[in-house]
Write an enzyme that holds these catalytic residues in place. Structure first.
Site, short mmCIF file in Angstrom:
data_model
loop_
_atom_site.label_atom_id
_atom_site.label_comp_id
_atom_site.label_asym_id
_atom_site.label_seq_id
_atom_site.Cartn_x
_atom_site.Cartn_y
_atom_site.Cartn_z
N HIS A 68 21.03 3.52 1.30
CA HIS A 68 19.85 4.36 1.18
C HIS A 68 18.94 4.12 2.39
O HIS A 68 19.00 3.06 3.01
CB HIS A 68 19.09 4.04 -0.11
CG HIS A 68 19.69 4.68 -1.33
ND1 HIS A 68 19.14 4.56 -2.58
CD2 HIS A 68 20.81 5.45 -1.46
CE1 HIS A 68 19.90 5.24 -3.45
NE2 HIS A 68 20.90 5.77 -2.80
N GLU A 70 15.90 3.27 2.72
CA GLU A 70 15.09 2.05 2.67
C GLU A 70 15.91 0.82 3.05
O GLU A 70 15.44 -0.07 3.77
CB GLU A 70 14.53 1.84 1.25
CG GLU A 70 13.67 2.97 0.72
CD GLU A 70 14.47 4.00 -0.09
OE1 GLU A 70 15.58 4.39 0.33
OE2 GLU A 70 13.97 4.40 -1.15
N CYS A 98 14.50 4.08 -5.47
CA CYS A 98 15.26 3.86 -6.70
C CYS A 98 15.19 2.37 -7.07
O CYS A 98 14.61 1.55 -6.36
CB CYS A 98 16.71 4.30 -6.50
SG CYS A 98 17.66 3.20 -5.43
N CYS A 101 16.70 -0.07 -4.37
CA CYS A 101 15.82 -0.25 -3.20
C CYS A 101 14.55 -1.01 -3.59
O CYS A 101 14.07 -1.86 -2.82
CB CYS A 101 15.47 1.09 -2.59
SG CYS A 101 16.89 1.91 -1.84
ZN LIG Z 1 17.39 3.69 -3.15
#
Ligand SMILES: [Zn+2]
Length: 169
Positions: A68, A70, A98, A101
């Site tokens: 992701h 991040e 999410c 993360c």
């Molecule tokens: Zn995430």
């Protein structure tokens, strides 16, 4: 693009959070145009205002479920600093992080998260879960959501609308 939001008032001061959010938006454009990834962008900024890392979703291109935006930005910052702790840093991201993360942000001791659009399906910074401020963790992260949130949400919606052959918002 679009994105005219008069909420900044007179415009005499550029909101620092909005400036970095615009930088994250540039990364979403890159993710979408160069890789056809879901356009989420993240920027990690140090306590002195210096850029530490940038990331966009790389799940598809890297065959990596953890890639992701991040995580990608934090990995770059960690390598740059030679440290897995990113103490005092602020993460700017176009979409609410999410759970994966959010926990990585706690592990990294990031000081603050600023996100654009809320994610009512998987958001872990208050929408579905609230992991960054949970008192059971040994570190808590300050959160500011909804920065340029309307534009952030529209950008994401338009990505999926194009996929489905629908007109842009
Ligand atoms: Zn995430």
């Amino acid at each position: 693009m679009g994105g005219t939001q008069p909420e900044a008032g007179t415009g005499s001061e550029v909101d620092v959070d909005e400036r970095w959010m615009r930088h994250a938006f540039d990364l979403t454009d890159h993710a979408q145009q160069a890789f056809d990834e879901i356009p989420v962008g993240a920027v990690l900024v140090g306590a002195e205002g210096q850029l530490l890392g940038e990331g966009w979703n790389r799940n598809i291109v890297d065959h990596d479920p953890a890639a992701h935006a991040e995580i990608v930005a934090m990995r770059e910052a960690g390598r740059r600093l030679g440290n897995h702790r990113l103490v005092g840093a602020t993460l700017y991201v176009s979409l609410e992080p999410c759970a994966m993360c959010a926990m990585a942000l706690v592990h990294a001791r990031v000081a603050r998260v600023v996100y654009g659009a809320a994610d009512p399906k998987t958001g872990a910074c208050g929408s579905v879960f609230d992991l960054l401020t949970d008192p059971r963790h040994n570190h808590r992260v300050d959160v500011r959501g909804g920065v340029l949130g309307e534009e952030a949400g529209r950008r994401l919606s338009n990505y999926f609308r194009v996929k489905r052959g629908r007109p842009l918002l």
